[in-house]
Design a protein around this motif. Structure first.
Motif, PDB file in Angstrom:
ATOM      1  N   GLY A  68      -3.383  -0.442 -10.891  1.00 56.09           N
ATOM      2  CA  GLY A  68      -2.818  -1.297  -9.839  1.00 56.09           C
ATOM      3  C   GLY A  68      -1.897  -2.379 -10.377  1.00 56.09           C
ATOM      4  O   GLY A  68      -1.151  -2.170 -11.335  1.00 56.09           O
ATOM      5  N   GLY A  69      -1.984  -3.556  -9.732  1.00 51.24           N
ATOM      6  CA  GLY A  69      -1.070  -4.659 -10.036  1.00 51.24           C
ATOM      7  C   GLY A  69      -1.089  -5.072 -11.503  1.00 51.24           C
ATOM      8  O   GLY A  69      -0.060  -5.482 -12.050  1.00 51.24           O
ATOM      9  N   ARG A  72       1.091  -2.648 -13.462  1.00 50.54           N
ATOM     10  CA  ARG A  72       2.473  -2.932 -13.038  1.00 50.54           C
ATOM     11  C   ARG A  72       2.986  -4.210 -13.707  1.00 50.54           C
ATOM     12  O   ARG A  72       4.062  -4.211 -14.321  1.00 50.54           O
ATOM     13  N   ASP A  82      -5.523 -10.932 -12.117  1.00 51.93           N
ATOM     14  CA  ASP A  82      -6.724 -10.128 -11.879  1.00 51.93           C
ATOM     15  C   ASP A  82      -6.544  -8.720 -12.455  1.00 51.93           C
ATOM     16  O   ASP A  82      -5.448  -8.166 -12.456  1.00 51.93           O
ATOM     17  N   ARG A 159      -3.775   7.392  -2.519  1.00 53.29           N
ATOM     18  CA  ARG A 159      -4.172   6.527  -1.399  1.00 53.29           C
ATOM     19  C   ARG A 159      -3.755   5.076  -1.652  1.00 53.29           C
ATOM     20  O   ARG A 159      -3.969   4.189  -0.842  1.00 53.29           O
ATOM     21  N   ARG A 160      -3.138   4.812  -2.799  1.00 58.22           N
ATOM     22  CA  ARG A 160      -2.635   3.464  -3.064  1.00 58.22           C
ATOM     23  C   ARG A 160      -1.360   3.222  -2.269  1.00 58.22           C
ATOM     24  O   ARG A 160      -0.805   4.147  -1.699  1.00 58.22           O
ATOM     25  N   ASP A 161      -0.922   1.963  -2.193  1.00 58.77           N
ATOM     26  CA  ASP A 161       0.184   1.685  -1.284  1.00 58.77           C
ATOM     27  C   ASP A 161       1.563   2.044  -1.864  1.00 58.77           C
ATOM     28  O   ASP A 161       2.255   2.916  -1.364  1.00 58.77           O
ATOM     29  N   ARG A 207      -0.122  -3.426   4.730  1.00 59.05           N
ATOM     30  CA  ARG A 207       0.814  -2.914   3.714  1.00 59.05           C
ATOM     31  C   ARG A 207       2.235  -3.422   3.958  1.00 59.05           C
ATOM     32  O   ARG A 207       3.005  -3.567   3.016  1.00 59.05           O
ATOM     33  N   ARG A 210       2.273  -6.721   2.391  1.00 63.46           N
ATOM     34  CA  ARG A 210       2.235  -6.555   0.937  1.00 63.46           C
ATOM     35  C   ARG A 210       3.622  -6.186   0.411  1.00 63.46           C
ATOM     36  O   ARG A 210       4.024  -6.614  -0.666  1.00 63.46           O
ATOM     37  N   ARG A 213       5.513  -9.430   0.333  1.00 64.78           N
ATOM     38  CA  ARG A 213       4.979 -10.329  -0.697  1.00 64.78           C
ATOM     39  C   ARG A 213       5.321  -9.833  -2.105  1.00 64.78           C
ATOM     40  O   ARG A 213       5.771 -10.604  -2.959  1.00 64.78           O
ATOM     41  N   ARG A 244      -8.571 -11.609   7.173  1.00 68.12           N
ATOM     42  CA  ARG A 244      -7.831 -10.894   6.128  1.00 68.12           C
ATOM     43  C   ARG A 244      -6.404 -11.438   6.036  1.00 68.12           C
ATOM     44  O   ARG A 244      -5.847 -11.562   4.934  1.00 68.12           O
ATOM     45  N   LYS A 251      -2.196 -15.609  -0.680  1.00 72.36           N
ATOM     46  CA  LYS A 251      -1.512 -14.919  -1.779  1.00 72.36           C
ATOM     47  C   LYS A 251       0.002 -15.085  -1.661  1.00 72.36           C
ATOM     48  O   LYS A 251       0.708 -15.162  -2.649  1.00 72.36           O
TER      49      LYS A 251
HETATM   50  P1  ATP Z   1      -1.260  -8.934  -6.956  1.00 71.70           P
HETATM   51  O1  ATP Z   1      -0.291  -9.166  -8.024  1.00 71.70           O
HETATM   52  O2  ATP Z   1      -1.032  -9.779  -5.808  1.00 71.70           O
HETATM   53  O3  ATP Z   1      -2.693  -8.952  -7.416  1.00 71.70           O
HETATM   54  P2  ATP Z   1      -1.815  -6.175  -6.508  1.00 71.70           P
HETATM   55  O4  ATP Z   1      -0.931  -5.001  -6.243  1.00 71.70           O
HETATM   56  O5  ATP Z   1      -2.605  -6.143  -7.767  1.00 71.70           O
HETATM   57  O6  ATP Z   1      -0.921  -7.453  -6.432  1.00 71.70           O
HETATM   58  P3  ATP Z   1      -4.343  -6.340  -5.224  1.00 71.70           P
HETATM   59  O7  ATP Z   1      -4.686  -6.821  -3.880  1.00 71.70           O
HETATM   60  O8  ATP Z   1      -4.903  -6.991  -6.416  1.00 71.70           O
HETATM   61  O9  ATP Z   1      -2.770  -6.351  -5.283  1.00 71.70           O
HETATM   62  O10 ATP Z   1      -4.676  -4.775  -5.218  1.00 71.70           O
HETATM   63  C1  ATP Z   1      -4.859  -4.019  -6.398  1.00 71.70           C
HETATM   64  C2  ATP Z   1      -4.374  -2.593  -6.180  1.00 71.70           C
HETATM   65  O11 ATP Z   1      -5.116  -1.972  -5.127  1.00 71.70           O
HETATM   66  C3  ATP Z   1      -2.926  -2.461  -5.745  1.00 71.70           C
HETATM   67  O12 ATP Z   1      -2.050  -2.507  -6.832  1.00 71.70           O
HETATM   68  C4  ATP Z   1      -2.919  -1.124  -5.052  1.00 71.70           C
HETATM   69  O13 ATP Z   1      -2.920  -0.068  -5.974  1.00 71.70           O
HETATM   70  C5  ATP Z   1      -4.264  -1.120  -4.350  1.00 71.70           C
HETATM   71  N1  ATP Z   1      -4.168  -1.690  -2.997  1.00 71.70           N
HETATM   72  C6  ATP Z   1      -4.371  -2.974  -2.630  1.00 71.70           C
HETATM   73  N2  ATP Z   1      -4.221  -3.142  -1.316  1.00 71.70           N
HETATM   74  C7  ATP Z   1      -3.943  -1.920  -0.815  1.00 71.70           C
HETATM   75  C8  ATP Z   1      -3.695  -1.415   0.490  1.00 71.70           C
HETATM   76  N3  ATP Z   1      -3.710  -2.227   1.543  1.00 71.70           N
HETATM   77  N4  ATP Z   1      -3.446  -0.099   0.622  1.00 71.70           N
HETATM   78  C9  ATP Z   1      -3.439   0.727  -0.442  1.00 71.70           C
HETATM   79  N5  ATP Z   1      -3.657   0.305  -1.682  1.00 71.70           N
HETATM   80  C10 ATP Z   1      -3.906  -0.988  -1.888  1.00 71.70           C
END
Ligand code: ATP
Ligand code: MG
Length: 469
Positions: A68-69, A72, A82, A159-161, A207, A210, A213, A244, A251
Motif C-alpha cells: 500500500g501507501g 508507494r 504508517d 481489490r485495492r483502490d 475512494r 482518496r 487527497r 469515516r 488526513k
Molecule cells: P496514506 O499515505 O494517507 O497513508 P495510503 O494509501 O497508505 O495513504 P491508507 O488508508 O493507509 O492509505 O491505506 C493503505 C492501503 O490500503 C492503500 O494504499 C490501499 O492499497 C488500501 N486501501 C485503503 N483504503 C482503500 C479503499 N477505500 N479501497 C480500496 N483500497 C484501499
C-alpha cells in the motif's frame, strides 16, 4: 488451521484462481517483479516494528509483504508514517504469533501488532469475487459493507483502490511485486483506479476523496477515467458514515498538505459533498473568506512541517466561518440580539456539518467559542478586555482574528490592536482603557511607543464603540 468461516487458508495455485476469478479484468497484467537491485527501497527506511512483523511472519512460514501507501511512498523517496503488512496468515494465525497483537474490526477484520506507540496493521489477503458465497463478504446496493473473504495476493491487489497502492515489498527476497502496473503509474505520476471506476466508487465512495487527497499529497494527476464519475457519483458520499468522513478530513487537512487537498477537492467538485456550507459561501464569491481559508490551511501545513501540534477545531472553525458570520449578520439585522444570533448561527451550521462529517463534540464546543469570541474583540472596555484576555480560548480566538484581516482593513487593525495590547504591562493597559462605554481613558498608542498612524485612524470609527482613544 484457521478460524476462517467456510474456508481454510490457502497455499494456493494463485495464478489459476486469478484467471478464473478475473478472466476479463482490464488490469489483468503479467506479474512484474522488480528485484532488489532495480528499486530504491532500503530496509533502513522501514520502521523496525514493521520489519519485525514481516520477519516473524516469514519465519513462521507465511508470505509477508509490506503493502500500500508505504511501498508507494518508499519508492517515491518519502518517509511513510504508517506501515501496512499483507499476509496469507489469517488474523487468528497472526494473533498466535504475536503476544502484542489484538484483532480489530468486524466489517474488515484485521490484526494490530503494537510496539510502543507504533501500530503495524496486518491484513490477510482478501478475495475479489462478488459471486463467492462462502465466507464473510456482504455487498449491499453495490457497496461493500463487509469484507472478510480471504484470497490470494493477486486478488488482494485487485481489490485495492489505485494501481500505485497495490505494490508488495516481499521480505523474503526484498523484491517489489507489481500485479497491476503500479510502477508505470508511479513513473507517470498518475492515479489510476483498478477496475471499472463506476463499480469501484459504488463499492466505496470514499475512494473519490482518496483520489483527491492522494493527488494533492503526491502531486500526481488523477487519470481522466478516475475523475470523470465525480460529478455523477459525488452524491454517494452522503451515504458514507460521517465518522469515516471525519477521519478522512483529518488526513486531508491536518497531515501537512491541507491547502493542496482543499484546492484539489474544490477542483474535483467534491467539496460540496463534504463541506456544503463552505462550498456555498465560496460560491457567493467571498474573496475574503477564500483568503482566510487558504491562509488558515497554509499556517496549519507550516505547523505540521515544523512538528507542532494542530487542532481540528481551529481548522473546522476556519472552514465554516463564512456561513456562521453571514447567518449571524442576517439575524442581527433582523433585530435578534447579538449574542443570541451568533450562538444560534453556530449551532445551526455545526448541526448541518455534522450530518456529513461527524466532528466530535469536544471540537465543536471549541469552534463555537472561537466564533462567539469574535464580536467581543470589538468591545474595548477595561473589564471586557481583561475578561477576554483571560478567556481559556483567547489564544485560538485571537489567532482566528488575525486570519480575518483579509475581511477588511478595520479587522486587520483590530488584530494589531490586540497584538499590541497583549504586550503591555497590566497597569499600562488598564490605564489606557476606558472603564465603560464612552468614558475617557488614556491612549493605548501613547502607552506603547511606536504606535502606527494607521491604527490611530482605525480607532476613530471604533472609538465611539470602544472609547479606546
Ligand atoms: P496514506 O499515505 O494517507 O497513508 P495510503 O494509501 O497508505 O495513504 P491508507 O488508508 O493507509 O492509505 O491505506 C493503505 C492501503 O490500503 C492503500 O494504499 C490501499 O492499497 C488500501 N486501501 C485503503 N483504503 C482503500 C479503499 N477505500 N479501497 C480500496 N483500497 C484501499
Ligand atoms: Mg498508509
Amino acid at each position: 488451521m484457521s478460524g476462517v468461516p467456510g474456508r481454510a487458508h490457502r497455499k494456493l495455485d494463485t495464478r489459476k484462481d486469478f484467471d478464473r476469478l478475473n478472466p476479463k479484468s482490464r488490469n489483468h497484467q503479467a506479474l512484474h517483479v522488480i528485484t532488489r537491485e532495480q528499486h530504491t527501497i532500503s530496509r533502513k527506511n522501514i520502521s523496525k516494528a514493521a520489519l519485525r512483523v514481516l520477519y516473524r511472519l516469514n519465519e513462521a512460514g507465511y508470505d509477508a509483504y509490506l503493502v500500500g501507501g508505504a511501498v508507494r511512498d518508499l519508492l517515491l523517496g518519502g518517509h511513510p508514517k504508517d506501515f501496512d503488512v499483507a499476509t496469507n496468515a489469517t488474523p487468528d494465525e497472526v494473533k498466535k504469533l504475536f503476544r502484542n497483537c489484538r484483532l480489530i474490526g468486524r466489517r474488515f477484520r484485521l490484526a494490530h501488532v503494537v510496539y510502543g506507540n507504533e501500530i503495524i496493521e496486518v491484513a490477510t489477503f482478501r478475495g475479489t469475487s462478488e459471486e463467492q458465497s462462502e465466507g464473510d463478504r456482504h455487498i449491499v446496493d453495490g457497496r461493500i459493507v463487509r469484507d472478510n473473504v480471504w484470497g490470494s495476493i493477486e486478488e488482494d491487489a485487485l481489490r485495492r483502490d489505485f494501481r500505485v497502492n497495490a505494490m508488495y515489498y516481499d521480505i523474503s527476497d526484498f523484491s517489489v511485486r507489481d500485479y497491476v502496473g503500479g510502477m508505470q503509474d508511479l513513473h507517470d505520476r498518475v492515479l489510476r483506479l483498478i477496475g471499472d471506476p463506476q463499480t469501484r466508487y459504488h463499492e466505496d465512495p470514499v475512494r473519490m476523496l482518496r483520489a483527491a487527497r492522494l493527488a494533492a499529497k503526491l502531486d500526481f494527476r488523477i487519470d481522466s477515467s478516475a475523475s470523470a464519475p465525480f460529478a455523477e457519483l459525488g452524491p454517494l458520499l452522503s451515504g458514507v458514515a460521517p465518522a469515516r468522513l471525519f477521519d478522512e478530513s483529518l488526513k486531508m487537512f491536518l497531515t501537512g498538505h491541507g491547502l493542496k487537498s482543499f484546492r484539489m477537492l474544490e477542483q474535483c467538485g467534491l467539496l460540496k459533498f463534504m463541506f456544503p456550507a463552505t462550498a456555498r459561501a465560496l460560491k457567493r464569491g467571498d474573496k475574503a473568506l477564500r483568503a482566510l481559508i487558504e491562509h488558515g490551511l497554509e499556517n496549519t501545513d507550516a505547523r505540521v512541517a515544523e512538528g507542532k501540534s494542530v487542532t481540528p477545531a481551529f481548522l473546522f472553525a476556519v472552514l465554516l466561518w463564512g456561513e456562521v458570520r453571514d447567518l449571524a449578520h442576517t439575524w442581527t439585522t433582523q433585530g435578534k440580539d447579538d449574542n443570541d444570533a451568533w450562538s444560534r448561527a453556530a449551532v445551526h451550521v455545526v448541526a448541518e456539518q455534522c450530518q456529513r462529517v461527524a466532528i466530535p463534540r469536544r471540537f465543536t464546543i471549541t469552534m463555537e467559542e472561537i466564533w462567539s469570541l469574535q464580536p467581543r474583540f470589538e468591545q474595548i472596555q477595561r473589564k471586557k478586555v481583561f475578561r477576554l484576555l483571560a478567556h481559556p480560548r483567547f489564544r485560538a480566538a485571537f489567532d482566528f482574528l488575525l486570519l480575518r484581516a483579509a475581511e477588511s482593513p478595520a479587522i486587520g487593525e483590530l488584530g494589531q490592536w490586540w497584538a499590541h495590547a497583549q504586550q503591555l504591562p497590566h497597569e499600562t493597559l488598564a490605564a489606557a482603557l476606558p472603564l465603560h462605554h464612552g468614558a475617557p481613558a488614556g491612549d493605548l498608542d501613547t502607552a506603547r511607543a511606536g504606535a502606527t498612524r494607521k491604527r490611530k485612524r482605525r480607532r476613530k470609527p471604533t472609538a465611539g464603540k470602544s472609547g479606546a482613544g
